[in-house]
Write a protein that holds these residues in place. Structure first.
Motif, short mmCIF file in Angstrom:
data_model
loop_
_atom_site.label_atom_id
_atom_site.label_comp_id
_atom_site.label_asym_id
_atom_site.label_seq_id
_atom_site.Cartn_x
_atom_site.Cartn_y
_atom_site.Cartn_z
N THR A 2 0.83 -1.21 0.00
CA THR A 2 0.00 0.00 0.00
C THR A 2 0.85 1.26 0.00
N VAL A 57 0.89 1.97 -3.50
CA VAL A 57 -0.43 2.48 -3.90
C VAL A 57 -0.49 3.98 -3.66
N TYR A 58 0.03 4.41 -2.50
CA TYR A 58 0.07 5.83 -2.19
C TYR A 58 0.94 6.58 -3.19
N ALA A 114 -6.67 6.33 -3.08
CA ALA A 114 -5.30 5.81 -3.08
C ALA A 114 -4.41 6.58 -2.12
N PRO A 173 -2.97 3.19 5.82
CA PRO A 173 -2.71 2.18 4.77
C PRO A 173 -3.84 1.17 4.62
N GLN A 174 -4.50 0.84 5.73
CA GLN A 174 -5.58 -0.14 5.67
C GLN A 174 -6.82 0.39 4.97
N ARG A 177 -6.72 2.36 2.21
CA ARG A 177 -6.48 2.55 0.78
C ARG A 177 -6.90 1.32 -0.01
N TYR A 178 -6.67 1.41 -1.33
CA TYR A 178 -6.80 0.20 -2.14
C TYR A 178 -5.83 -0.85 -1.59
N ALA A 179 -6.31 -2.08 -1.53
CA ALA A 179 -5.47 -3.13 -0.95
C ALA A 179 -4.32 -3.53 -1.84
N SER A 180 -4.40 -3.20 -3.12
CA SER A 180 -3.35 -3.57 -4.06
C SER A 180 -3.36 -2.61 -5.23
#
Length: 852
Positions: A265, A268-269, A336, A341-342, A344-347
């Motif tokens: 993640t 992802v960020y 995103a 972190p939890q 956000r998009y998981a992947s």
């Protein structure tokens, strides 16, 4: 001290140690969240750092920077360093030229700063080398080699990406929204690939993404990448935890800034920051003038505004699509970029999937939870059916005069809109080349008469009419050989496309992909295939996408795959796809020829031409397209008598349909000149070749790939007439333009370099000839399909002759003799035989192959 406290102290020290003594004290005192023992410990560590400053890496850095200037000209393995590209915390990156093996190749070499090497830095460099060796992806800069210098300094040889940083590329090219998202999706694919190999990049930012001139993004700098496993190759991951502060503050994830555990993640960020900047044109945070404490607070506590609001608040001129940036895109970017972190998009795949949902008009996961939103997206996708149902309910439910008046008014409005559409489409049909038999129509006239209507403000309230009209205009542009104009038109009505009918939307998307393919933007067509091919609704639509996929394979030199697809499309049993099947059958002979199946190619071409003469009569655009394709086959087969007749026919037909200032007529004129030259009519051929070059310059400009080809054709005729000086000038012009505009797997560019080398050798320019033929040989090594065995043999002779003239010796003379014998035995094609005859005027009769 607990591990979490240690990590916190270490993280703060890494930040404070970069400041001046006065700034250190002020920043430390401003941190109200520190207890007294921690504050005292940091004071002690900073004092120790100041006391031992002369023993730290600062002097070594100065020495390293000084030494970097001395690398130019240094030999590293098979490469010689030519320029410095950049400086990093652990090493310098240089551009280098291969000097071994007669291969023209540029690479990037990263060399560690010897003065800074310790156990931790060595571990990081070994890890980066292992990561690059593991990741083999078209959107990740590749590693070619690695090694150590004589003093043990490690280095990495990497792919040299001659490209622009992502922000500069989209700004320079005026890239539209859809193309930006397609670029971003390619980047997502590269990062997801790294994650599948258990690698987290940890420093994704726009500056670490370069985009080539063909529109292919490349992800760089895995210097602080984090493997999600204990061992990667021979590298123990536990040894690489040091020096983790090398990241960009504008793009760092909050948990990374706090020194917490890093997962996928984090990337992802990082991708979210890139998407944010692509959408609004500004970095995620404005950190100008802030101290490090304020920077950390901004990143850890402040939510960024939506990209649409950031764009609207900008003083810069907005792009058309930025004025109405979709709320869905705001939601995806901010989802995103969530601090937790939890949350956000998981992947990365989940982020990419949401963007694909947006592009296809489906609800995005970032806005889940709102029934009203889901209803709105459902209505948008099924507006025709729902509108019909609503009207039906209204007809039943509403009675009386009011209902009748409203219903009649709505019907009248619909009829007016349909009448406007029919009138415009009829006007288009009237000026289509197939029906305009008594007038000349240029591309400019079509644009002025029809294209302006598609973009006029009078249709602002009728997007369906505008898109239907634009689809018809785009098809005409493609028929006229004007893919750039077709693409521009489609991009200008981009915002109306989602509201078009399924049929019109399909026509626009396939026209867009066809234009991109003709312009050499293969990566964009591949992205369109991934987006649309699997969702095609009907068999004819699937066939059209398969035909475009075959075009991608042809462009990439993958002729076996192209042949299989073309045969499938040509054999399809679908009357509605007759035009698509005809297009596939026109491409088949060309692919068969490239595969060496000459007899099949000629038989296939003649069969198709015979069928189309019976089907279309004497004058029809489809027959003209087939004639042009068969003409190309006859030229490739050295059947110049038939080619001259076909070229004369295509000139007559294209003049009648399109006029003498059209691209189609110009191509026919050039091919006619080539055929005449082979039949010995050199004066007339020269006049026509010069005329076609003048026309193509006016139509396409001086620097277009097709202009390079016309310089080449003219040079061949001048060479036949004995005007070698003028021929050399045009070969050189063709090479200059081709190297700037043609792809490196273009057989046209290979032949241009080949003939330029031969002409330079004949003009006693062995050094220039050697450089030109090395470029051609390097192409053949990387892309074998651009070469033909007989041309390759003559190319080796040119290389040997150039070497012997530059440095005469017994060894080089022997190489010339051997290469001459090989070339005389192998030279079967006309181009190879003529070039060989010019280089070796009196070959032995018993070794020269007879012409086909």
């Amino acid at each position: 001290m607990s591990n979490s406290t240690f990590q916190r102290v270490r993280h703060l020290f890494d930040i404070l140690v970069e400041l001046t003594p006065a700034q250190r004290l002020a920043d430390l005192e401003a941190r109200s969240d520190l207890d007294a023992p921690t504050r005292q410990l940091l004071h002690q560590l900073l004092q120790l750092d100041a006391d031992t400053a002369s023993l730290t890496a600062a002097p070594a850095l100065v020495a390293a920077h000084r030494a970097a200037r001395d690398w130019i000209g240094y030999r590293v393995g098979a490469y010689a360093i030519t320029a410095k590209l950049g400086e990093g915390g652990m090493g310098s990156v240089f551009r280098a030229q291969r000097v071994v093996g007669n291969i023209d190749q540029q690479v990037a070499i990263k060399i560690a700063h010897r003065e800074l090497l310790n156990e931790s830095s060595l571990a990081r460099l070994r890890l980066e080398r292992q990561v690059l060796a593991l990741l083999q992806h078209p959107n990740i800069a590749a590693m070619y080699d690695l090694g150590e210098l004589d003093d043990g300094t490690p280095y990495i040889v990497m792919e040299y990406v001659q490209a622009l940083p992502l922000p500069d590329y989209v700004a320079h090219n005026g890239t539209g929204l859809r193309e930006r998202l397609q670029l971003f999706l390619q980047l997502c694919d590269a990062v997801a690939y790294a994650h599948r190999n258990l690698i987290v990049h940890r420093d994704i930012k726009p500056a670490n993404v370069l985009v080539t001139d063909t529109g292919q993004p490349k992800l760089l700098d895995f210097g602080i990448a984090k493997p999600l496993q204990h061992r990667l190759g021979s590298v123990e991951i536990e040894q690489t935890h040091a020096a983790q502060r090398y990241f960009s503050l504008r793009n760092v994830a909050p948990e990374q800034l706090r020194g917490e555990t890093v997962t996928v993640t984090c990337d992802v960020y990082g991708l979210g920051t890139v998407l944010y900047e692509l959408l609004c044109g500004h970095p995620l945070y404005d950190l100008e003038g802030l101290n490090l404490t304020e920077v950390e607070q901004r990143i850890s506590q402040d939510d960024p505004p939506p990209p649409s609001r950031r764009a609207a608040a900008s003083n810069a001129a907005l792009l058309p699509w930025q004025r109405t940036l979709a709320p869905d895109l705001d939601a995806i970017a901010l989802f995103a970029l969530r601090r937790d972190p939890q949350a956000r998009y998981a992947s990365v795949d989940a982020l990419a999937a949401d963007l694909h949902r947006y592009l296809h008009g489906y609800p995005v996961a970032a806005r889940q939870g709102s029934r009203l939103y889901h209803a709105g997206r459902f209505l948008r996708r099924h507006r025709v059916a729902l509108a019909t149902s609503a009207l039906f309910v209204a007809v039943i439910a509403v009675a009386g005069t009011l209902w009748l008046r409203q219903y009649i008014s709505a019907q009248a409005e619909r009829e007016r809109a349909e009448n406007v559409t029919h009138i415009i489409i009829d006007a288009l049909a009237a000026v289509q080349p197939a029906r305009a038999r008594d007038q000349e129509i240029s591309a400019r006239e079509v644009f002025e008469q029809v294209g302006s209507i598609a973009l006029s403000s009078s249709l602002d309230n009728q997007p369906a009419t505008r898109t239907q009209l634009a689809a018809a205009v785009a098809r005409i542009y493609l028929q006229l050989g004007l893919p750039r104009e077709a693409l521009t038109l489609i991009e200008r009505i981009e915002g109306d496309i989602p509201q078009a009918s399924d049929k019109v939307r399909f026509e626009l998307e396939t026209a867009r992909a066809q234009a991109q393919l003709e312009l050499g933007r293969v990566w964009q067509v591949r992205a369109a295939l991934q987006t649309h091919a699997e969702t095609a609704r009907t068999a004819p639509e699937r066939l059209q996408w398969r035909l475009l996929e075959a075009g991608v394979h042809i462009n990439r030199g993958e002729f076996d795959q192209a042949l299989a697809l073309l045969q499938t499309v040509a054999a399809a049993d679908s009357g509605a796809a007759q035009m698509t099947r005809s297009a596939a059958r026109r491409l088949l002979p060309q692919v068969l020829l490239r595969l060496g199946r000459r007899d099949e190619a000629q038989a296939s071409a003649r069969e198709l031409l015979s069928e189309h003469r019976s089907l279309y009569g004497d004058t029809h655009p489809e027959l003209l397209a087939t004639l042009n394709d068969v003409l190309s086959i006859m030229l490739d087969l050295d059947n110049y008598a038939d080619a001259a007749g076909l070229a004369a026919e295509t000139m007559t037909m294209s003049r009648h349909l399109y006029g003498e200032n059209s691209l189609i007529y110009t191509k026919s004129l050039s091919k006619h000149a080539t055929a005449l030259a082979e039949l010995g009519q050199l004066d007339r051929a020269l006049d026509e070749a010069r005329s076609s070059l003048q026309k193509i310059r006016a139509l396409r400009g001086e620097n277009a790939p097709v202009t390079a080809s016309y310089h080449y054709y003219l040079a061949l005729i001048l060479e036949r007439r004995g005007d070698s000086n003028a021929a050399l000038e045009h070969f050189a012009a063709a090479a200059r333009i081709g190297e700037a505009s043609m792809s490196e797997h273009s057989d046209a560019l290979y032949q241009i370099r080949f003939k330029l080398a031969a002409a330079q050798l004949q003009h006693d320019q062995p050094a220039a000839a050697g450089k030109s033929i090395d470029s051609a040989l390097a192409m053949a090594e990387r892309y074998p399909l651009v070469d033909k065995p007989d041309l390759g043999a003559v190319a080796q002779l040119i290389r040997a002759l150039a070497d012997n003239r530059l440095q005469p010796s017994a060894a080089y003379a022997a190489a010339v003799e051997h290469s001459t014998a090989t070339a005389q035995a192998e030279a079967r094609g006309l181009l190879a035989r003529r070039t060989l005859a010019a280089l070796v005027p009196t070959p032995r009769p018993d070794t020269v192959a007879a012409p086909r």
